[in-house]
Design a protein around this motif. Structure first.
Motif, PDB file in Angstrom:
ATOM      1  N   ARG A 174      23.883 -11.907  25.876  1.00 15.70           N
ATOM      2  CA  ARG A 174      24.132 -13.466  25.465  1.00 15.70           C
ATOM      3  C   ARG A 174      23.597 -13.391  24.058  1.00 15.70           C
ATOM      4  N   GLN A 175      22.393 -12.694  23.970  1.00 18.75           N
ATOM      5  CA  GLN A 175      21.598 -12.461  22.853  1.00 18.75           C
ATOM      6  C   GLN A 175      22.757 -11.847  21.474  1.00 18.75           C
ATOM      7  N   LEU A 176      23.217 -10.732  22.164  1.00 15.98           N
ATOM      8  CA  LEU A 176      24.180 -10.026  21.211  1.00 15.98           C
ATOM      9  C   LEU A 176      25.428 -10.858  20.707  1.00 15.98           C
ATOM     10  N   MET A 177      26.079 -11.648  21.774  1.00 11.74           N
ATOM     11  CA  MET A 177      26.961 -12.476  21.333  1.00 11.74           C
ATOM     12  C   MET A 177      26.726 -13.349  20.224  1.00 11.74           C
TER      13      MET A 177
ATOM     14  N   GLU B 115      25.760  -0.366  20.815  1.00 12.18           N
ATOM     15  CA  GLU B 115      26.936   0.035  20.441  1.00 12.18           C
ATOM     16  C   GLU B 115      28.033   0.648  21.575  1.00 12.18           C
ATOM     17  N   GLY B 116      27.382   1.162  22.496  1.00 12.83           N
ATOM     18  CA  GLY B 116      28.230   1.363  23.488  1.00 12.83           C
ATOM     19  C   GLY B 116      28.940  -0.003  24.166  1.00 12.83           C
ATOM     20  N   SER B 117      28.353  -1.020  24.271  1.00 10.59           N
ATOM     21  CA  SER B 117      28.756  -2.171  24.671  1.00 10.59           C
ATOM     22  C   SER B 117      29.678  -2.739  23.834  1.00 10.59           C
ATOM     23  N   LYS B 118      30.011  -2.509  22.741  1.00 11.06           N
ATOM     24  CA  LYS B 118      31.086  -3.218  21.835  1.00 11.06           C
ATOM     25  C   LYS B 118      32.584  -3.480  22.440  1.00 11.06           C
TER      26      LYS B 118
END
Length: 104
Positions: free
Chosen positions: A57-60, A101-104
Motif C-alpha cells: 500500500r505504501q509503495l503504491m 525492486e522485485g515487486s515492480k
C-alpha cells in the motif's frame, strides 16, 4: 533607424535572459522531484512493516506521486523522483531496495 539598431540587440538579450530563467526553473523543478523521491523513500527506511499488504500500500502511494510527473508529461522529473527514491533505499537499506525492486 538608429533606434532600431539599438532595439534589436536589446530584444535579443531579453530573449536570452528569459531562456535562462526557464532553464533555472526547470532545474529547480527536477531538484524538487528528487527531494520528493528522497522523502518518500524515508517512509520505508525505519518503519517496521506489519505485513506485505501494508508495505505494498505504501509503495503504491509512492508510485502514485511519481505518476503525477508522468501524467504531466515530465519524464525528466519522473526519472529524478525515481532515481532519488531508489538510490536512497539502496544506500540505507539495500535489502529492502532489492525486495521492492522485485515487486515492480
Amino acid at each position: 533607424m538608429k533606434r532600431l539598431i539599438y532595439l534589436i540587440p536589446l530584444l535579443a538579450m531579453l530573449a536570452a535572459c528569459s531562456g535562462i530563467e526557464r532553464s533555472e526553473e526547470a532545474t529547480a523543478d527536477v531538484t524538487a522531484a528528487q527531494i520528493e523521491g528522497r522523502e518518500e523513500a524515508r517512509k520505508f527506511l525505519n518503519r517496521p512493516w506489519k505485513d506485505t499488504l501494508e508495505l505494498q500500500r505504501q509503495l503504491m502511494e509512492s508510485r502514485a506521486k511519481k505518476s503525477v510527473y508522468e501524467m504531466k508529461n515530465q519524464p525528466a522529473h519522473a526519472a529524478a523522483y525515481d532515481s532519488a527514491f531508489v538510490s536512497t533505499l539502496r544506500t540505507v537499506r539495500p535489502e529492502l531496495a532489492k525486495e521492492l525492486e522485485g515487486s515492480k
